[in-house]
Design an enzyme around this catalytic site. Structure first.
Site, PDB file in Angstrom:
ATOM      1  N   ASP A   1       0.815  -1.209   0.000  1.00 18.06           N
ATOM      2  CA  ASP A   1       0.000   0.000   0.000  1.00 18.06           C
ATOM      3  C   ASP A   1       0.854   1.266   0.000  1.00 18.06           C
ATOM      4  OD1 ASP A   1       0.979  -0.307   2.581  1.00 18.06           O
ATOM      5  OD2 ASP A   1      -0.952  -0.772   3.467  1.00 18.06           O
TER       6      ASP A   1
ATOM      7  N   ASN B   1      -7.143  -3.026  14.546  1.00 19.90           N
ATOM      8  CA  ASN B   1      -8.536  -3.315  14.207  1.00 19.90           C
ATOM      9  C   ASN B   1      -8.646  -4.495  13.233  1.00 19.90           C
ATOM     10  OD1 ASN B   1      -7.635  -2.266  11.802  1.00 19.90           O
ATOM     11  ND2 ASN B   1      -8.960  -0.472  11.804  1.00 19.90           N
TER      12      ASN B   1
ATOM     13  N   HIS C   1      -6.973  -4.857  10.401  1.00 16.49           N
ATOM     14  CA  HIS C   1      -6.775  -4.577   8.970  1.00 16.49           C
ATOM     15  C   HIS C   1      -5.514  -5.251   8.440  1.00 16.49           C
ATOM     16  CE1 HIS C   1      -4.429  -0.546   9.689  1.00 16.49           C
ATOM     17  NE2 HIS C   1      -3.578  -1.541   9.571  1.00 16.49           N
TER      18      HIS C   1
ATOM     19  N   GLU D   1      -9.508  -1.798   5.666  1.00 24.22           N
ATOM     20  CA  GLU D   1     -10.103  -1.584   6.976  1.00 24.22           C
ATOM     21  C   GLU D   1     -11.330  -2.484   7.158  1.00 24.22           C
ATOM     22  OE1 GLU D   1      -8.493   0.112   8.981  1.00 24.22           O
ATOM     23  OE2 GLU D   1      -7.509   1.800   8.017  1.00 24.22           O
TER      24      GLU D   1
HETATM   25  P1  PGA Z   1       2.519  -1.544  12.442  1.00 27.89           P
HETATM   26  O1  PGA Z   1       1.323  -1.565  11.419  1.00 27.89           O
HETATM   27  O2  PGA Z   1       3.485  -2.576  11.997  1.00 27.89           O
HETATM   28  O3  PGA Z   1       3.078  -0.155  12.362  1.00 27.89           O
HETATM   29  O4  PGA Z   1       1.933  -1.860  13.788  1.00 27.89           O
HETATM   30  C1  PGA Z   1       0.804  -2.787  11.023  1.00 27.89           C
HETATM   31  C2  PGA Z   1      -0.398  -2.544  10.175  1.00 27.89           C
HETATM   32  O5  PGA Z   1      -1.104  -1.535  10.413  1.00 27.89           O
HETATM   33  O6  PGA Z   1      -0.661  -3.335   9.264  1.00 27.89           O
END
Ligand code: PGA
Length: 261
Positions: free
Chosen positions: A67, A136, A138, A143
């Site tokens: 992404d 959450n 995702h 999301e």
């Molecule tokens: P993070 O993000 O590694 O910064 O915790 C993971 C994600 O949001 O997929």
């Protein structure tokens, strides 16, 4: 699904690097799906170290990133393009022509997303996709509520995700409100998926992804439907998944649970 439980973040990173290098040794032209965020930083550090120590040549690897924020300039300090340069690409021998990151500057978003899908398909598909997981649930920037059948698309970021990423920016108001992301179906087409999680903030999402019902409200729960998924978790991230596992003292001898359905 396979679950590798280790003690700490360092061991999550070591195990992930080891797994990917094993796949790369079997196929020097491997197509990797890569992730950004705090979680994979140690994994990239491990790959860089191994690359230096063992003079590994990654020049035939192709990469696709999950992404990118939208809109964001490619050279913005917080773009995922810059993140990948800083944390991985500029430290290893890799062919820039084989690096694919969605453009946060694309004027025609639909064309950008569809070209990305075509480029993935043209390589024969992603061999190993690395994932983090949001608090959450995702995956990528998909999301809760994102259709499982989604392919690469533009999304509106939730407040939860904006807050979680705000510490990378001067203030939350600076976090872009949109992003381009591989869809859930795009991720699910990968031949192998490796999800990394560390820390107690991820424990609930990990538990729901592994053992909760498969629902679009928890995007990572879709992984229960994939034939080849490995979760690599540290003690805190695995805290509420149950099981009475001994924790591995080192990264290379760890307890593995196979709960494949
Ligand atoms: P993070 O993000 O590694 O910064 O915790 C993971 C994600 O949001 O997929």
């Amino acid at each position: 699904m396979k679950v590798i439980r280790v003690e700490n973040y360092e061991q999550v990173s070591e195990n992930a690097a080891e797994l990917v290098l094993r796949e790369w040794q079997a196929n020097r032209k491997i197509v990797l799906g890569l992730a950004t965020g705090a979680t994979p930083v140690g994994f990239y550090r491990q790959l860089i170290e191994r690359h230096r120590e063992e003079q590994l040549d990654f020049s035939q690897i192709t990469t696709f990133n999950l992404d990118e924020y939208y809109p964001i300039a490619r050279n913005h300090q917080q773009s995922f393009y810059m993140f990948m340069q800083e944390h991985f690409f500029r430290h290893v021998t890799i062919d820039p022509a084989r690096i694919h990151i969605l453009s946060g500057e694309a004027a025609d978003v639909e064309a950008e997303c569809s070209s990305f899908e075509h480029r993935i398909a043209a390589t024969g598909g992603i061999d190993v996709q690395i994932l983090g997981i949001g608090q959450n649930g995702h995956i990528g920037f998909n999301e809760p509520g994102t259709p499982f059948r989604s392919i690469t698309h533009k999304v509106i970021l939730t407040d939860n995700t904006i807050q979680a990423n705000a510490h990378f920016f001067a203030e939350a108001a600076e976090v872009p409100r949109h992003a381009l992301t591989m869809g859930i179906e795009t991720i699910m087409r990968s031949k192998k998926i490796v999800l990394l999680a560390s820390g107690k903030a991820k424990a609930k999402a990990v538990q729901q992804a592994l053992h909760g019902s498969v629902t679009e409200e928890v995007p990572a729960s879709v992984l229960q439907n994939h034939p080849d998924v490995t979760f690599i978790l540290d003690r805190e991230a695995a805290a509420i998944i149950g099981g009475e596992s001994p924790y591995a003292p080192t990264g290379d001898s760890c307890w593995i649970e196979d709960n494949r359905r």
